[in-house]
Design a protein around this motif. Structure first.
Motif, short mmCIF file in Angstrom:
data_model
loop_
_atom_site.label_atom_id
_atom_site.label_comp_id
_atom_site.label_asym_id
_atom_site.label_seq_id
_atom_site.Cartn_x
_atom_site.Cartn_y
_atom_site.Cartn_z
N THR A 43 0.85 -1.21 0.00
CA THR A 43 0.00 0.00 0.00
C THR A 43 0.88 1.25 0.00
OG1 THR A 43 -1.66 -1.26 1.17
CG2 THR A 43 -1.96 1.12 1.13
N GLU A 121 -4.64 -5.13 -2.74
CA GLU A 121 -5.49 -6.20 -2.20
C GLU A 121 -5.98 -7.13 -3.31
OE1 GLU A 121 -5.20 -3.40 -0.60
OE2 GLU A 121 -5.09 -4.05 1.50
N ARG A 197 -6.86 3.80 5.88
CA ARG A 197 -5.66 2.98 6.05
C ARG A 197 -5.85 2.00 7.19
NH1 ARG A 197 -0.51 3.73 3.74
NH2 ARG A 197 -0.36 1.60 4.51
N GLU A 198 -5.29 0.83 7.03
CA GLU A 198 -5.35 -0.25 8.02
C GLU A 198 -6.77 -0.79 8.18
OE1 GLU A 198 -2.58 -1.51 9.42
OE2 GLU A 198 -1.39 -0.03 8.35
#
Ligand code: ADP
Ligand code: ASP
Ligand code: MG
Length: 418
Positions: A43, A121, A197-198
Motif C-alpha cells: 500500500t 489487495e 488505512r489499516e
C-alpha cells in the motif's frame, strides 16, 4: 462461519503465504471467510506510485515496476511452473493498473488514490487464492466490491450497511474457503472506494456482522493484544482477555493492533474477536468479548507519534466560548484533521491533532485570521490506561512534558524528545 483476517505482515513474502496455508491446516478452513490485505508494504509502495502520477514524475514507471517485481518474485517462489495461470491473472491486473494510469482524466486525488491503491489487495488475494487451490484447498475468490457498498468519500468511505448486508447474505457461499480483499468497497457507480488505512480489520468485522459469524480472528505478528506495543516497550505482556469496551478504548487511543472501527459491529452482535499469532496459531492469544476484563488492570501504554500540538488564543483577550469551539471543530472536521486531545482555559484552547492528509497549512491560514495560533510539530502523545505513578514516570523519563491530562482511568502526556 468464522472470519479470519491476514494483514500485510503475514503475507509479505512466499514464506508468509505458505504459513497462511499451515495456519489453515492447523485451525481448519471449512466454512471460513478469509479477509486479506495487500502484501507487506505494498500500500505504501502504491502511494508512491500515486504521488509520482500526480507529480508527473519521471519515476512513475519505475515505481510501478518495483511493485510488479516484488509480486513476481513471490509468484516465482510459490509456483514452480511459470505457465501457471496465476502469472497471467496477476499480469492482467498490472495491465489494468497501467491502463488506468495512461487513460485516467480525473483530477480528484482521493478518487484516483482509491482506484490505484486497491490493486494491492486485488493482487494479494489473487495470489493467495491460486496458491490455496494449488495446495489442494477448494477456494472461492470474491471481489469485495460486489459486497461492501459505500458512499463516495474516497479514502475514508462510509459503509452502506443495508445494501452490504443484502449482498453478503445472498452471495457468500458457506462450507467453503472464501477469500476476499480487506480495505476495499465500491460506491453506487461501482467505483472502488477504501475504508481508511489499516481498514482490513474493519472489513473482517463487517463480514462477521452480516454473516452472524461465530467469531473473528485477526492473525498478527504479535502474540495478541499486549499492554503496550512491543516495538517500543520492553517487557510488554499479553492481555489474555479484554472487554469490547477496553479494546475500543485502546484502539481509539491508538493501539494499532486493532483498527478502531472493528469493535463496534462485533460488540453489537456479541461476536468474539480473537487476536492471535500467525507464528504460533494454536496459542490462545487475546479474546475480546463482553465484560471479559481481567482485574486488576495492568497499565496499558499507547504511543502516537507525529502529532501536532496547536494552541489557539483569542487575539483581543476575549473568552474562547462554545461558539468558537464549535466553529474550530467544524473546521477540523472539514479539513479531516483528527483531534486526539483537547484542553481549554479562559482565553486559550489547545488540541493535539493528527494531520494525516497534510491539511494543516490550509487550515492554519483560516484560523490565523481569528486567533493567535501557536503550534509544536512532531510531538508524541502517550496515553496510559489504568495509570499509576510508576507508569507515568516510565513515560516522562528524559522527556520534555508539554501537556498532561488526567481522567479517572486515563492519563495523557504530550512530550517532545529532549
Ligand atoms: P497487520 O499486519 O494486520 O496490518 P499491524 O502491523 O497493523 O498488523 O498490527 C500489528 C502490530 O501492532 C504489531 O506488530 C505491534 O507492533 C503493533 N501494536 C501496537 N500496539 C500493540 C499492542 N497493544 N499489542 C500488540 N501489538 C501492538
Ligand atoms: N493495505 C491497507 C493498508 O496498508 C489496509 C490494511 O492493511 O488493513 O492500509
Ligand atoms: Mg496493518
Amino acid at each position: 462461519m468464522r472470519v479470519f483476517k491476514f494483514g500485510g505482515a503475514s503475507v509479505k513474502d512466499a514464506e508468509g503465504i505458505k504459513n497462511v496455508y499451515d495456519v489453515l491446516q492447523k485451525v481448519g478452513y471449512e466454512d471460513v471467510l478469509l479477509v486479506v490485505s495487500a502484501m507487506g508494504k505494498t500500500t505504501n509502495a502504491l502511494e508512491t506510485v500515486i504521488k509520482n502520477y500526480f507529480d508527473k514524475s519521471a519515476e512513475l514507471n519505475s515505481s510501478v515496476q518495483e511493485v510488479k517485481k516484488y509480486h513476481n518474485q513471490i509468484l516465482m517462489d510459490l509456483f514452480e511452473e511459470e505457465k501457471h495461470e496465476v502469472f497471467t491473472a496477476v499480469n492482467n491486473q498490472f495491465s489494468d493498473l497501467e491502463y488506468f494510469l495512461a487513460h485516467n482524466k480525473s483530477p480528484n486525488y482521493n478518487f484516483v488514490y482509491d482506484q490505484i491503491v486497491s490493486y494491492g489487495e486485488l493482487i494479494s488475494t489473487t495470489i493467495l487464492s491460486h496458491f490455496m487451490s494449488f495446495m489442494g484447498i477448494k477456494t472461492q475468490w470474491l471481489d469485495v466490491r460486489n459486497f461492501i457498498k459505500t458512499d463516495a468519500t474516497y479514502r475514508d468511505a462510509e459503509v452502506d450497511w443495508e445494501l452490504t448486508q443484502k449482498n453478503i447474505a445472498k452471495n457468500v457461499k458457506r462450507k467453503i474457503l472464501n477469500i476476499t480483499q480487506g480495505f476495499l468497497g465500491s460506491d453506487e457507480n461501482n467505483f472502488t472506494t477504501t475504508l481508511g488505512r489499516e481498514g482490513s480489520d474493519y472489513t473482517a468485522a463487517i463480514f462477521a456482522y452480516c454473516l452472524n459469524a461465530e467469531s473473528v480472528t485477526i492473525w498478527k505478528d504479535v502474540p495478541g493484544v499486549m499492554n503496550a506495543d512491543p516495538r517500543y516497550f520492553e517487557n510488554a505482556s499479553l492481555l489474555n482477555q479484554i472487554s469490547y469496551r477496553e479494546a475500543i478504548e485502546l484502539a481509539f487511543y491508538g493501539a494499532t493492533v486493532i483498527h478502531p472501527k472493528t469493535l463496534q459491529p462485533l460488540q453489537k452482535k456479541e461476536i468474539p474477536l480473537f487476536v492471535k499469532s500467525f507464528i504460533n496459531p494454536l496459542l490462545p492469544g487475546t479474546r475480546v468479548a463482553k465484560g471479559a476484563d481481567l482485574e486488576p488492570y495492568l497499565p496499558c501504554f499507547i504511543v502516537k507519534r507525529n502529532q501536532l500540538l496547536i494552541s489557539l488564543s483569542s487575539i483581543d483577550f476575549s473568552f474562547i466560548m462554545e461558539e468558537h469551539i464549535s466553529e474550530i471543530f467544524a473546521l477540523f472536521h472539514q479539513f479531516k484533521i483528527k483531534v486526539n486531545l483537547i484542553q481549554n482555559s479562559a482565553i486559550s484552547f489547545s488540541v493535539c491533532v493528527e494531520d494525516k492528509f497534510e491539511n494543516f497549512k490550509d487550515l492554519n491560514a483560516i484560523l490565523s485570521k481569528k486567533f493567535k495560533v501557536d503550534f509544536d510539530e512532531n510531538v508524541t502523545l502517550y496515553t496510559i490506561r489504568h495509570f499509576n505513578d510508576k507508569a507515568a514516570q516510565t513515560v516522562e523519563k528524559n522527556k520534555v512534558v508539554l501537556l498532561k491530562q488526567v481522567s479517572r482511568e486515563t492519563m495523557q502526556i504530550i512530550t517532545k524528545e529532549s
